[in-house]
Design a protein around this motif. Structure first.
Motif, PDB file in Angstrom:
ATOM      1  N   THR A 187       1.218  -1.251  -0.264  1.00 37.30           N
ATOM      2  CA  THR A 187      -0.050   0.066   0.266  1.00 37.30           C
ATOM      3  C   THR A 187       0.961   1.355   0.337  1.00 37.30           C
ATOM      4  O   THR A 187       0.710   2.134  -0.623  1.00 37.30           O
ATOM      5  CB  THR A 187      -0.720   0.251   1.223  1.00 37.30           C
ATOM      6  OG1 THR A 187      -1.896  -1.112   1.229  1.00 37.30           O
ATOM      7  CG2 THR A 187      -2.154   1.245   1.002  1.00 37.30           C
ATOM      8  N   LEU A 188       2.558   1.335   0.955  1.00 35.44           N
ATOM      9  CA  LEU A 188       3.137   2.386   0.848  1.00 35.44           C
ATOM     10  C   LEU A 188       3.398   2.586  -0.355  1.00 35.44           C
ATOM     11  O   LEU A 188       3.870   4.030  -0.520  1.00 35.44           O
ATOM     12  CB  LEU A 188       3.650   1.905   1.333  1.00 35.44           C
ATOM     13  CG  LEU A 188       3.537   2.395   3.505  1.00 35.44           C
ATOM     14  CD1 LEU A 188       4.587   1.824   4.200  1.00 35.44           C
ATOM     15  CD2 LEU A 188       3.676   4.006   3.448  1.00 35.44           C
ATOM     16  N   GLN A 189       3.781   1.512  -1.246  1.00 34.86           N
ATOM     17  CA  GLN A 189       4.152   1.798  -2.308  1.00 34.86           C
ATOM     18  C   GLN A 189       3.610   2.061  -3.597  1.00 34.86           C
ATOM     19  O   GLN A 189       3.933   3.213  -4.321  1.00 34.86           O
ATOM     20  CB  GLN A 189       4.838  -0.118  -2.791  1.00 34.86           C
ATOM     21  CG  GLN A 189       6.573  -0.587  -1.788  1.00 34.86           C
ATOM     22  CD  GLN A 189       6.353  -1.672  -2.635  1.00 34.86           C
ATOM     23  OE1 GLN A 189       5.968  -2.288  -3.631  1.00 34.86           O
ATOM     24  NE2 GLN A 189       8.200  -2.361  -2.088  1.00 34.86           N
ATOM     25  N   THR A 190       2.693   1.546  -3.308  1.00 38.59           N
ATOM     26  CA  THR A 190       1.371   2.622  -4.581  1.00 38.59           C
ATOM     27  C   THR A 190       0.653   3.952  -4.134  1.00 38.59           C
ATOM     28  O   THR A 190       1.267   5.192  -5.237  1.00 38.59           O
ATOM     29  CB  THR A 190      -0.137   1.177  -4.234  1.00 38.59           C
ATOM     30  OG1 THR A 190      -0.244   0.410  -4.299  1.00 38.59           O
ATOM     31  CG2 THR A 190      -0.850   2.285  -4.698  1.00 38.59           C
ATOM     32  N   ILE A 191       0.888   4.086  -2.860  1.00 34.36           N
ATOM     33  CA  ILE A 191       1.036   5.629  -2.849  1.00 34.36           C
ATOM     34  C   ILE A 191       2.114   6.690  -3.530  1.00 34.36           C
ATOM     35  O   ILE A 191       1.797   7.561  -3.446  1.00 34.36           O
ATOM     36  CB  ILE A 191       1.164   5.776  -0.928  1.00 34.36           C
ATOM     37  CG1 ILE A 191      -0.735   5.092  -0.395  1.00 34.36           C
ATOM     38  CG2 ILE A 191       1.174   7.683  -0.488  1.00 34.36           C
ATOM     39  CD1 ILE A 191      -0.751   5.020   0.763  1.00 34.36           C
ATOM     40  N   TYR A 192       3.705   5.969  -2.795  1.00 40.65           N
ATOM     41  CA  TYR A 192       4.734   6.414  -3.424  1.00 40.65           C
ATOM     42  C   TYR A 192       4.278   7.171  -5.096  1.00 40.65           C
ATOM     43  O   TYR A 192       4.749   7.690  -5.235  1.00 40.65           O
ATOM     44  CB  TYR A 192       5.459   5.511  -2.704  1.00 40.65           C
ATOM     45  CG  TYR A 192       7.343   5.849  -3.628  1.00 40.65           C
ATOM     46  CD1 TYR A 192       7.682   7.132  -3.548  1.00 40.65           C
ATOM     47  CD2 TYR A 192       7.474   5.478  -4.626  1.00 40.65           C
ATOM     48  CE1 TYR A 192       9.090   7.572  -3.837  1.00 40.65           C
ATOM     49  CE2 TYR A 192       8.460   5.756  -5.001  1.00 40.65           C
ATOM     50  CZ  TYR A 192       9.414   6.468  -4.704  1.00 40.65           C
ATOM     51  OH  TYR A 192      10.570   7.573  -6.018  1.00 40.65           O
ATOM     52  N   ARG A 193       4.283   5.611  -5.752  1.00 37.20           N
ATOM     53  CA  ARG A 193       3.811   6.163  -7.081  1.00 37.20           C
ATOM     54  C   ARG A 193       3.011   6.887  -7.840  1.00 37.20           C
ATOM     55  O   ARG A 193       3.410   7.495  -8.535  1.00 37.20           O
ATOM     56  CB  ARG A 193       3.691   4.088  -7.716  1.00 37.20           C
ATOM     57  CG  ARG A 193       4.762   3.302  -7.307  1.00 37.20           C
ATOM     58  CD  ARG A 193       4.171   2.069  -7.635  1.00 37.20           C
ATOM     59  NE  ARG A 193       5.678   0.568  -7.900  1.00 37.20           N
ATOM     60  CZ  ARG A 193       5.343   0.044  -7.720  1.00 37.20           C
ATOM     61  NH1 ARG A 193       4.716  -0.383  -7.187  1.00 37.20           N
ATOM     62  NH2 ARG A 193       6.770  -0.817  -8.743  1.00 37.20           N
TER      63      ARG A 193
END
Length: 357
Positions: free
Chosen positions: A332-338
């Protein structure tokens, strides 16, 4: 003409024709490629449109709405013009082997251009006629390629218009799903407040199917990604992507609750599909740094704060949720970052934030 001059002119014509036909093949028929002529034409039209939009900010949305159609018209003109000139250069050294109905017999470049034009457009007036068997075969091939080009252009236009319609349907659906706010988190809150989780899961799966439907079209016709726009910012691709991604993020967080575990698979796939669209657009148009950052996400405190913000909204609006492990979800954090990196890049490329509602 001297032999070397003849070969040079004919060679240039053959190369020019080959480049045009290859560009049409890649742009219209290839699944995930775009020709260099198409790419350069789209880029020039977009830069000119953005320059006009900055000069006349009050007409910004109207100007940008014309960018997509202008790109298709310009590309069609480029293809046909280069194709006609290419064959004209092939004919030029051999114009003494043509017969004209008019009295004087000297035929030059403009006659070659004229003959190439009427042959490419399959008009064939017959006032200039090749007398050589070889040139007759060449002109026959040109008329065949010309007809194929016109067919490809029509097919391309139909495919692009169809793709724009599908993309706008998805944008409108997200606008409706988010209660006309573009807020994907709000969609999850309202859905779990007003309906059974099983119905929301079905809606999530339908949305995922819609994204899967439009994704290959955006890959095959890059003009759909960000260039073909409406005056209405509701149909902005950036706003659509943001809404879909935020909805997927919120649904992934909620799926940590045992009561809503059924959302997990659809939510994760929806997040992955939205990331793939971001990567697709980034690969085509954005900076190398953005490509690298989307490929190898390293989330930062800003992304952790955003996750905490979404988590707080969900728990405050849905107090029955059990989300102890949600803030530590790496995916989820990676998706927010992207999403953050993508939207920041798009602000520089298309200045989409000026079209915010």
């Amino acid at each position: 003409m001297a032999d070397w001059t003849t070969l040079a002119i004919t060679g240039i014509g053959i190369i020019m024709t080959f480049i045009v036909l290859t560009d049409i093949y890649l742009t219209v028929l290839h699944v995930d490629r775009e020709g260099h002529i198409a790419s350069a034409t789209f880029g020039l039209i977009w830069k000119a449109t953005m320059a006009l939009a900055r000069t006349f900010p009050s007409a910004r949305r109207s100007l940008i709405a014309h960018a997509g159609p202008a790109m298709i018209v310009a590309l069609f003109i480029m293809w046909v013009t280069l194709f006609i000139i290419g064959f004209a250069l092939i004919y030029l050294p051999y114009m003494d082997l043509f017969r004209a109905t008019r009295e004087f017999t000297y035929l030059g470049f403009f006659d070659a251009l004229y003959f190439s034009g009427v042959t490419a457009t399959v008009l064939g007036y017959g006032d200039i006629t090749p007398m050589s068997d070889t040139l007759q075969i060449v002109s026959f091939l040109q008329s065949g390629f010309g007809f194929a080009i016109l067919t490809c252009v029509v097919t391309y236009i139909i495919s692009v218009v169809s793709g724009v319609t599908d993309r706008n349907i998805l944008s409108l659906r997200m606008w409706t799903e988010t209660d006309r706010t573009g807020d994907g988190v709000l969609t999850v809150i309202q859905a779990l407040s007003d309906e059974e989780p099983v119905y929301f899961r079905l809606r999530l799966q339908t949305l995922l199917d819609n994204v899967y439907h439009i994704q290959p079209k955006m890959q095959q016709f890059p003009i759909l990604d960000i260039f073909y726009r409406s005056k209405d910012p509701v149909f902005s691709p950036e706003i659509m992507i943001r809404s879909v991604t935020e909805l997927a993020i919120a649904a992934q967080i909620v799926s940590a609750d045992p009561k809503h575990r059924g959302l997990k698979t659809s939510a994760e796939k929806l997040g992955e599909a939205s990331v793939e669209i971001m990567k697709l657009i980034t690969l085509q148009y954005l900076s190398k740094q953005a490509r690298s950052r989307l490929k190898n996400p390293v989330f930062e405190k800003e992304d952790e704060a955003r996750l905490e913000q979404i988590w707080s909204r969900l728990t405050q609006a849905l107090p029955d949720l059990q989300l102890e492990n949600a803030p530590h979800n790496k995916q989820t954090l990676q998706t927010i970052y992207r999403l953050r990196i993508f939207l920041n890049e798009m602000k520089h490329f298309s200045e989409w934030d000026r079209d915010e509602l």
